[in-house]
Structures are given as structure tokens and as C-alpha cells.
Write a protein that holds these residues in place. Sequence first.
Motif: not given
Length: 417
Positions: A236-252
Motif C-alpha cells: 500500500r505504501i509503494l502503490a498509494e503514496r507519492k514519492f518525489r525527486w528532481t527529474a523531468n517527467g516527475i510532477p511536483e
Amino acid sequence: MADVAILPYDQYTDAPGTLFVKREWEEANAAHPENFDFGDVPKGWPKKLTGPLVWNGKDLHAHPEKYVRLLKDDEIAEIDAGLKAFQKLSLPASAVAQSTFPLPKLGASLRAIGKNLYQGTGITLLRGFPIQKYNREEQVLIFLGLNSWVADTRLDQGIGRGICHIKSIKHLDPAQRGKIFVSAQNNDAQMYHSDAGSEIVGLMALSLPSSGGQSTVASGWQVYNHLAEHRPDILRILAERKFRWTANGIPEDGVRLIHWLNEKLYINFATRTFIGYAEAPERDHKFPPLTFEEREAFGGWQWISEQFSLESSLQVGDIEWVNNLHHQHARRGYIDDENEPRHLLRIWSRDSEFSPELPLDIKNKFDAMFKEAPTFYPLDEIEEDIRRKETGVFTASCKEETAAERVRTGFTKLVLG
């Protein structure tokens, strides 16, 4: 050469203090009360996956005929003839394709390997080609030629590379090279990961280390089944949470790391992407640190992957292909022979016949990365590093990268090895 010990893999982590070694994961898992309710799998997801993509590495190891394809003498001769046919055309390496690298008999077998990578076990090891009989340019052309029949579209690995050299540059003067961000450029072990952008990852062994460096692959579908039964909260953590890093194609607001689409599980993540690695070993400070739950989730995914993994000691000339959408791969640490260091070629590809519809998070990321066909085919890691320095890409820490560089490359700095 002085004796150097290889760190046992169960004591390895890409990010000490953040990502768990095996003992830390086991302690965290055991700390939950015996009858603790971990809940259920993500809503709408299956409790168990079935099909050929589900496998235990121990079973494949016991039956190598299920994933190892041995070349015959006449097939080796056919590959040599395909190389000579391409060379007569006097075309650049970027022009290698099925039409320019003819394999009239072996081609059909390679197409079957491509189908297996997408619709079968998702892993194949092609063994028996005498690659050391050829010079470096010919080695690159042969690898490209064989791969063009397995998956017909090459993808950009950053700075326009159609091919990448997996070879340590730690021995070079740090003042004369780019910083090491990725395991392609050092001899440390690596944790289980998806390469940043590819449907199929291909690796060809040109030379091997004096000790260590084994390749490991884990079925993401097998890992899912184990976690669905024992730790569905991790899914559930991997499927439902949104994780962020800096890269094109990764929304804010970030992306999810595992996906369920058209009755298939898709995986595209590596913890190094948003933690850092080697000479850039920290998380981008504009993002909050990982929570303990997230660290435990990554530890569970990592060490369950290891539990079910297939370990292969590659031989010179081997080509290993892995489905990068459904499986993850890793590597043991190794000790180089300074006279013949470990050297693999890597290619990223997709196949126009077998490529599936992708989850939106993965599609958006890939669309940002793969706008043009690659045109740069370096013959060694030095030529590759020179291009990195010339472009300013992959040479500084994440926080030193400018927005202009990110726009120019269309590519995350932390490309995975």
C-alpha cells in the motif's frame, strides 16, 4: 594488488542510516506484535499474481535451460557474417538495425527471446559468443546487432547515449572526471532497483572482475506475492503514496512506485533516485526525509527481493536481458583486476511489437526522457566521461544542477546502473 575484502551483501546498503541492511529490516519486521493487523493489499489489487513472470530464482538456477540460451557454432558464424555485412555499409553505429545487421536464421530465435522478455519469464541469458576475438568497435556493433532483433527500439541513456559502459572510474583523478552518481561507475554492490528508463535492459560482459560482481535479478511479481501474504502494508505504501525527486517527467507532487494496469503489476523505482549515491550521497533537501514506514517498506522490498533472487556469475560474452517493467536487478560488490577490470555494455530498449500500455506515471517519465533517438555511441568509459563533462550533465551534485541543465537533458541525473 593488496587484499581487499568484499562486504557481505546482507551488510550492504546504498544509504547507511537510511536504507536498511538485512539485519535492520529483520529487526524492524520482528518488532511488530505477533498478531499485528497489516491490513490488505491496495484496493482493487489481487491477493496473488500468477503466470510465467512469477518465479523463484532458486528454481531457475536449478533449471538453467529455462533462462540460459547457448549459441551454436553456426549461429556464432551467422553473427560474424551479420557484423561484416553491416561494416560493408559504412554506416554509423546508430544505424544498426534488423535491416542492416542481417541474421536470417538466428533472428527468429532472438525474436522469440524478445517475446519471452515481455510475455514469458522476463529474463534470458544468451551465452557462448567469443566476444574477446573482436575489437572494441566490433564488440559494440555486435551487441547492438543482437539487441536490435530482441527489441527493435534503442532508448537514450542520457547525453544522447545509445550505449553505456558499466565500468568503475574510481581509479581516475576526481579532479579530472565527473562525480560518481551511479553504480555503473564504481565497484560497490547495489540494491534492487529498476533502471531509470527502459522496458528491457540488456548487459553484455566484455571482461569480469577478479572476485565478486555477480548479477542478481528478482521477479517483482514473486516479491508482490510474498508481501501480499505477509506485509500488505508495504504494498500500500509503494502503490498509494507519492514519492518525489528532481527529474523531468516527475510532477511536483511525486509519483507512485508500483502500479496495477490491465491485470499486470508494473514497477519503476530505485531508492538511490531520491536518496543519492556514492559522491552525491544525500536526499534533495527541498523534500522531506523518508518516514520510518517508508524506510521499512523499502527494506522489505529489498530483502524479500534478495530472498527470491536469481544470482548469475556472468561469463565473458554473456548477454543478459531483463524486463525492467516487472522485475528488478542488483549486483554484488567486486574487486577489479587492474589489468582487466570488470566491463559490461548496457543498452536500454523497447520493442514495437510487444511493448505494452504503460501506467501514466511511468509513461510521463519515459516520454520526458525519450524524445529523440540516441546518436552517441562511446567506445569506452573515458569517452563517455568526457561527454559528461562537456555537457555539464552527471558531473555535479543534485543541488548543484541547474534548471536549464534539466530542461536540456530531459533526463534525471541519477540514471541507474
